[in-house]
Design a protein around this motif. Structure first.
Motif, PDB file in Angstrom:
ATOM      1  N   GLY A   7       0.861  -1.171   0.000  1.00 24.59           N
ATOM      2  CA  GLY A   7       0.000   0.000   0.000  1.00 24.59           C
ATOM      3  C   GLY A   7       0.898   1.221   0.000  1.00 24.59           C
ATOM      4  N   ASP A   8       0.599   2.199   0.829  1.00 25.64           N
ATOM      5  CA  ASP A   8       1.498   3.339   1.012  1.00 25.64           C
ATOM      6  C   ASP A   8       2.329   3.099   2.259  1.00 25.64           C
ATOM      7  N   SER A 133      -1.916  -4.658  -0.565  1.00 26.33           N
ATOM      8  CA  SER A 133      -1.934  -3.953  -1.843  1.00 26.33           C
ATOM      9  C   SER A 133      -0.522  -3.997  -2.404  1.00 26.33           C
ATOM     10  N   ASP A 134      -0.332  -3.491  -3.609  1.00 25.23           N
ATOM     11  CA  ASP A 134       1.002  -3.484  -4.198  1.00 25.23           C
ATOM     12  C   ASP A 134       1.953  -2.585  -3.405  1.00 25.23           C
ATOM     13  N   ARG A 137       2.369   1.837  -3.625  1.00 30.66           N
ATOM     14  CA  ARG A 137       1.574   2.007  -4.841  1.00 30.66           C
ATOM     15  C   ARG A 137       1.575   3.423  -5.390  1.00 30.66           C
ATOM     16  N   SER A 138       1.910   4.433  -4.565  1.00 27.16           N
ATOM     17  CA  SER A 138       1.917   5.823  -5.027  1.00 27.16           C
ATOM     18  C   SER A 138       3.222   6.209  -5.714  1.00 27.16           C
ATOM     19  N   ASP A 140       6.110   6.144  -8.503  1.00 23.67           N
ATOM     20  CA  ASP A 140       6.314   5.781  -9.905  1.00 23.67           C
ATOM     21  C   ASP A 140       7.801   5.723 -10.252  1.00 23.67           C
ATOM     22  N   MET A 145       8.912   0.334  -8.882  1.00 26.63           N
ATOM     23  CA  MET A 145       8.096  -0.434  -9.821  1.00 26.63           C
ATOM     24  C   MET A 145       8.670  -1.827 -10.058  1.00 26.63           C
ATOM     25  N   ARG A 148       7.962  -3.796  -6.942  1.00 25.91           N
ATOM     26  CA  ARG A 148       6.510  -4.003  -6.887  1.00 25.91           C
ATOM     27  C   ARG A 148       6.107  -5.194  -7.739  1.00 25.91           C
ATOM     28  N   GLN A 149       6.649  -5.269  -8.943  1.00 26.88           N
ATOM     29  CA  GLN A 149       6.312  -6.376  -9.828  1.00 26.88           C
ATOM     30  C   GLN A 149       6.856  -7.698  -9.302  1.00 26.88           C
ATOM     31  N   ARG A 152       4.703  -8.756  -6.462  1.00 31.04           N
ATOM     32  CA  ARG A 152       3.364  -9.086  -6.973  1.00 31.04           C
ATOM     33  C   ARG A 152       3.351 -10.493  -7.567  1.00 31.04           C
TER      34      ARG A 152
END
Length: 296
Positions: A7-8, A133-134, A137-138, A140, A145, A148-149, A152
């Motif tokens: 999440g955040d 959550s990922d 997430r906020s 970029d 990223m 995150r992937q 995930r």
């Protein structure tokens, strides 16, 4: 201190929420993601402020670190004992959700799902529950990223493993629940659709298995303009022929694993092709808009 990156990014210290400056979260996140080594200040500054010169990026980093060190709840969180190298002080950060998730999931995924004992099964469920959550997430930024992937995909693999494990334990409702979570998160993943189709048939609900195939077919057609793979179509043909689909024997696990990896490669290639098409469409729209705005 407990830190959550799913999440955040958020922190709690002795049960109390810790307010974070905007610049603090990416520093903490980057150091946790690269927790296996000390991070040079220049690398961290360049990763977090890539649009600025090296000197200005380092100044931004120094200011952000000063704010973290000045915070009563976080003054021991970052180890700055070596002037040019930074890392998380794990004596202060006692619990991090992403670290707990990865340690539990990675260890248990090395065991075949039908071989999980009760403790491993509960631990894998607990690991999946941590994934709210990922990651961040906020953000970029590229480093976020990439991580995150990676996490995930680990989460998706854990859900797939749990669905198989629940099926092996005769918990069809649990297997369906995990399979549906997986399919909702990754609707183009055919092995998830096939898993649900088999579970529905095993639980005596052939209609739902057929419906699942139609969902798979629709997703692939809409997003990628392709049909399901031959393997998925063969399973569907078996189901509508009112015969039980074959179940892989234990000695076939390696072949099944290779099939799953091959399916992931096919999915990735299709997803890349679809993304390329969307990119071309977006660039075409931009060019048209530019011509309208500046016809001369």
């Amino acid at each position: 201190m407990r830190i959550r990156l799913f999440g955040d990014l958020s922190l709690t210290n002795r049960g109390e929420a810790v307010g974070l400056a905007t610049s603090a979260a990416p520093i903490i996140g980057y150091l946790i993601v690269h927790r296996d080594r000390a991070v040079p200040r220049g690398e961290l500054a360049g990763a977090l402020w890539p649009e600025r010169s090296d000197m200005r990026a380092r100044r931004c980093l120094s200011t952000a670190l000063w704010r973290i060190k000045s915070h009563a709840a976080m003054h021991e969180l970052i180890d700055c004992s070596h002037h040019e190298m930074l890392r998380v002080n794990w004596r202060a950060a006692r619990w991090v959700d992403t670290v707990m998730f990865e340690r539990r999931a990675s260890a248990i995924l090395r065991t075949a799902p039908e071989m999980l004992d009760e403790v491993q099964y509960r631990q894998l469920r607990a690991a999946v529950a941590l994934y709210r959550s990922d990651l961040m997430r906020s953000s970029d930024q590229e480093w976020a990223m990439i991580e995150r992937q990676r996490l995930r995909h680990l989460h998706l693999d854990a859900l797939f493993h749990l669905a198989h494990a629940a099926e092996a334990r005769g918990d069809m409702q649990g297997a369906i629940g995990f399979g549906r979570q997986l399919s909702a998160l990754e609707p183009l993943r055919e092995d998830a659709h096939r898993l649900l189709m088999r579970i529905y048939v095993s639980s005596g609900n052939r209609a739902k298995a057929i419906e699942q195939y139609r969902i798979c077919q629709g997703e692939l057609s809409t997003e990628l303009n392709v049909d399901p793979t031959a393997e998925t179509q063969a399973l569907f043909a078996t189901i509508i022929g009112d015969a039980q689909p074959s179940v892989a024997a234990p000695e076939d696990r390696r072949a099944a694993s290779l099939d799953a990896l091959s399916a992931r490669v096919r999915y990735a290639r299709r997803a890349i092709a679809a993304a390329d098409l969307r990119l071309v469409d977006a660039l075409t729209l931009v060019q048209r808009a530019q011509r309208v705005a500046d016809p001369f």
